[in-house]
Design an enzyme around this catalytic site. Sequence first.
Site, PDB file in Angstrom:
ATOM      1  N   ARG A 267       0.841  -1.197   0.000  1.00  0.00           N
ATOM      2  CA  ARG A 267       0.000   0.000   0.000  1.00  0.00           C
ATOM      3  C   ARG A 267       0.885   1.259   0.000  1.00  0.00           C
ATOM      4  O   ARG A 267       1.965   1.249   0.591  1.00  0.00           O
ATOM      5  CB  ARG A 267      -0.854  -0.038   1.270  1.00  0.00           C
ATOM      6  CG  ARG A 267      -1.856   1.102   1.447  1.00  0.00           C
ATOM      7  CD  ARG A 267      -3.028   0.966   0.552  1.00  0.00           C
ATOM      8  NE  ARG A 267      -4.142   1.817   0.986  1.00  0.00           N
ATOM      9  CZ  ARG A 267      -5.159   2.136   0.198  1.00  0.00           C
ATOM     10  NH1 ARG A 267      -5.220   1.683  -1.047  1.00  0.00           N
ATOM     11  NH2 ARG A 267      -6.142   2.884   0.646  1.00  0.00           N
TER      12      ARG A 267
ATOM     13  N   THR B 162      -8.970   0.701  -9.304  1.00  0.00           N
ATOM     14  CA  THR B 162      -8.580  -0.574  -8.746  1.00  0.00           C
ATOM     15  C   THR B 162      -8.840  -1.712  -9.730  1.00  0.00           C
ATOM     16  O   THR B 162      -9.754  -1.654 -10.529  1.00  0.00           O
ATOM     17  CB  THR B 162      -9.444  -0.777  -7.493  1.00  0.00           C
ATOM     18  OG1 THR B 162      -9.311   0.395  -6.724  1.00  0.00           O
ATOM     19  CG2 THR B 162      -9.068  -1.999  -6.732  1.00  0.00           C
TER      20      THR B 162
ATOM     21  N   THR C  88      -4.160  -0.691  -7.161  1.00  0.00           N
ATOM     22  CA  THR C  88      -4.956   0.468  -7.539  1.00  0.00           C
ATOM     23  C   THR C  88      -4.142   1.746  -7.580  1.00  0.00           C
ATOM     24  O   THR C  88      -3.081   1.830  -6.963  1.00  0.00           O
ATOM     25  CB  THR C  88      -6.119   0.653  -6.525  1.00  0.00           C
ATOM     26  OG1 THR C  88      -6.994   1.676  -6.981  1.00  0.00           O
ATOM     27  CG2 THR C  88      -5.613   1.039  -5.143  1.00  0.00           C
TER      28      THR C  88
ATOM     29  N   ASN D 220      -6.298   4.259  -7.002  1.00  0.00           N
ATOM     30  CA  ASN D 220      -7.543   4.797  -6.433  1.00  0.00           C
ATOM     31  C   ASN D 220      -8.541   5.076  -7.556  1.00  0.00           C
ATOM     32  O   ASN D 220      -9.046   4.140  -8.143  1.00  0.00           O
ATOM     33  CB  ASN D 220      -7.307   5.990  -5.526  1.00  0.00           C
ATOM     34  CG  ASN D 220      -8.516   6.254  -4.639  1.00  0.00           C
ATOM     35  OD1 ASN D 220      -9.387   5.389  -4.522  1.00  0.00           O
ATOM     36  ND2 ASN D 220      -8.594   7.401  -4.022  1.00  0.00           N
TER      37      ASN D 220
ATOM     38  N   ASP E  57      -7.940   8.285   0.556  1.00  0.00           N
ATOM     39  CA  ASP E  57      -8.469   7.179   1.362  1.00  0.00           C
ATOM     40  C   ASP E  57      -8.257   7.414   2.857  1.00  0.00           C
ATOM     41  O   ASP E  57      -8.811   6.714   3.692  1.00  0.00           O
ATOM     42  CB  ASP E  57      -7.836   5.842   0.956  1.00  0.00           C
ATOM     43  CG  ASP E  57      -8.532   5.223  -0.259  1.00  0.00           C
ATOM     44  OD1 ASP E  57      -9.587   5.741  -0.661  1.00  0.00           O
ATOM     45  OD2 ASP E  57      -8.013   4.228  -0.795  1.00  0.00           O
TER      46      ASP E  57
ATOM     47  N   SER F  32      -7.799   0.980   3.449  1.00  0.00           N
ATOM     48  CA  SER F  32      -8.300   0.488   2.161  1.00  0.00           C
ATOM     49  C   SER F  32      -9.488  -0.438   2.377  1.00  0.00           C
ATOM     50  O   SER F  32      -9.717  -0.937   3.476  1.00  0.00           O
ATOM     51  CB  SER F  32      -7.174  -0.281   1.466  1.00  0.00           C
ATOM     52  OG  SER F  32      -7.641  -0.888   0.285  1.00  0.00           O
ATOM     53  N   SER F  33     -10.220  -0.657   1.293  1.00  0.00           N
ATOM     54  CA  SER F  33     -11.279  -1.670   1.306  1.00  0.00           C
ATOM     55  C   SER F  33     -10.918  -2.863   0.433  1.00  0.00           C
ATOM     56  O   SER F  33     -11.725  -3.781   0.276  1.00  0.00           O
ATOM     57  CB  SER F  33     -12.588  -1.071   0.786  1.00  0.00           C
ATOM     58  OG  SER F  33     -12.969   0.027   1.569  1.00  0.00           O
TER      59      SER F  33
ATOM     60  N   GLY G 181     -13.913  -1.246  -6.757  1.00  0.00           N
ATOM     61  CA  GLY G 181     -15.211  -0.674  -6.394  1.00  0.00           C
ATOM     62  C   GLY G 181     -15.196   0.104  -5.093  1.00  0.00           C
ATOM     63  O   GLY G 181     -16.250   0.333  -4.499  1.00  0.00           O
TER      64      GLY G 181
HETATM   65  O1  DON Z   1      -8.091   1.105  -1.388  1.00  0.00           O
HETATM   66  C1  DON Z   1      -9.278   1.383  -1.581  1.00  0.00           C
HETATM   67  O2  DON Z   1     -10.172   0.960  -0.888  1.00  0.00           O
HETATM   68  C2  DON Z   1      -9.623   2.261  -2.761  1.00  0.00           C
HETATM   69  N1  DON Z   1      -8.525   3.122  -3.081  1.00  0.00           N
HETATM   70  C3  DON Z   1     -10.021   1.381  -3.905  1.00  0.00           C
HETATM   71  C4  DON Z   1     -10.403   2.162  -5.157  1.00  0.00           C
HETATM   72  C5  DON Z   1     -11.198   1.405  -6.140  1.00  0.00           C
HETATM   73  O3  DON Z   1     -11.608   0.291  -5.907  1.00  0.00           O
HETATM   74  C6  DON Z   1     -11.508   2.100  -7.409  1.00  0.00           C
HETATM   75  N2  DON Z   1     -12.150   1.213  -8.327  1.00  0.00           N
HETATM   76  N3  DON Z   1     -13.217   1.238  -8.758  1.00  0.00           N
END
Ligand code: DON
Length: 552
Positions: A83, A361, A379, A381, A403, A432-433, A454
């Site tokens: 990350r 992502t 990702t 982001n 984030d 993050s998710s 997502g």
């Molecule tokens: O780490 C995360 O949770 C976000 N930066 C993820 C971003 C993401 O999934 C964008 N895609 N649609």
Amino acid sequence: VKLDPLARFHPVIAEKGVTVSQEAIASQVGADILAAGGNAVDAAVATGFALAVTLPRAGNIGGGGFMLVHLAEENKTIAIDYREMAPAAASRNMFLDAEGDVDRIKARHSVHSSGVPGTVAGMIYALENYGTMSLKQVMQPAIELAKKGFPVSRSLASSLVRYRDYLGKDSASSNYFYKADGEFYQAGDLLLQKDLAATLKRISKQGRAGFYKGKTADLLVAQMRRNGGLISHQDLLNYKVVERQPVCGDYRSNKVCAMPPPSSGGVHLIQMLNILEGWNLNALGHNSAAYLHRLVESMRRAYADRSLHLGDPDFYPVPAEQLMDKSYAATLRKQIDLSKASRSVDIQPAPTNLINESPETTHYATWDRWGNVVSNTYTINFSYGSGISVAGAGFLLNNEMDDFSSKPGSANGYGLIGGEANAIQPGKRPLSSMTPTIVFDPQGEPIVATGSPGGSTIITVVLQMLLNVIDFDMGIAEATAAPRIHHQWLPDTLRYERGISVDTLNILTEMGHSLGDKPVRLGVTQSIASDKNKIKYAASDPRREGAAAIPE
Ligand code: DON
């Protein structure tokens, strides 16, 4: 689990290894590495670098991510955290304007929005520790694709049309992604990326130093300095990959392993599974109102806890064990009224002292003939990250700093709120998710690898993938296609896809759920399942074109 592999939808079947990703050329790169005798990690690293060339909206070397690796021989699963990190000069209030409000442009679309990229260090760490091939070998396909060009897909062509204004603000991005006369690339045109090829070449020759030192580092730091950005040479040198223990939980007779903090994904996936385990979901019927009500109420409570308790564990005592505790889940389950929706305003995260008793992502997966599995989500982001490319180095920078929680209670780009646990601090990783996940059968054999982009919806999308397979015996392709829902506590809105019946939605409304005003699309999974005979079934999500599962 009775995997019914062929069900009504068709996965790609592989007797040996397979790679599945959002972009077909990159999947082929992974499949070729497997066919050349590489293991799942070799293929994953090759695919990761290839996606940085062929899927610029999410594939990257300017971002970061998480790689879950299952090693068959050692029977061990590890989590590689690459990350992004906040630069040393970052500070808690760096995105607040004079009125104390979050400056969203600065947080999302400026050089300040970028964390120190981790992808290159992460890929090299994975390869050196768990791969078998040389960096040169696995990077060669990506270098060629950048240097000689690749045919632009319909999906890339149309995405670049949509993002014209976004990328057009940055001169380097305009040069890299639009023709010299400003015209669009059409599907089938070759996209050459000379600067990116040179950067990839430096990495393949010098390893980490090809990115975090020397010319690439100089170009990145120069890009920052032109606009007052914070990432310094020292920040690049200080970037560190962290190998972590995945979080694992038992769900019915399976074991589920996923990403630990600084992702919130694994903890809340397991928390929601724990709550749901108390009901016979299969008997309720797939996507029935009774079933969806239980999902929503579990999601609501997990995301409430996320807002208070989740952040980078190296900076904040995340109570992961307590949140994943079965008895805590039982307490939450008891609070759920089965006949009526709770209101999110009435649901608060568990108080710290209570549970402290015992703190764009893209996803892809590779599975080799020996049973090694990689589940990777990475990702920059948003689609195309900050929109800003490092001039001369050919790659887009992330906007992962968004984030973080820039201000308590103020929503980020995914409507997520947070506080102290996820406040900005130098060297910290934004919460993050992303939820790369591997499921194991009762004998400990891996049976499913999955994950999704997502933003905030990633965790609930992965949850429904697992429930579809484990509780509803769906094959991996059917599990992928089935309509999904999402709830994240705040806003108190039940989002749903087309295909959830109107009758069901009406019942949910009567129960007090506030539905989104129209169907949305939730997640884009890339998954592989394996049966008892080690046949693999791979499925790309039909929700977005361009993806492919390719056997070796
Ligand atoms: O780490 C995360 O949770 C976000 N930066 C993820 C971003 C993401 O999934 C964008 N895609 N649609």
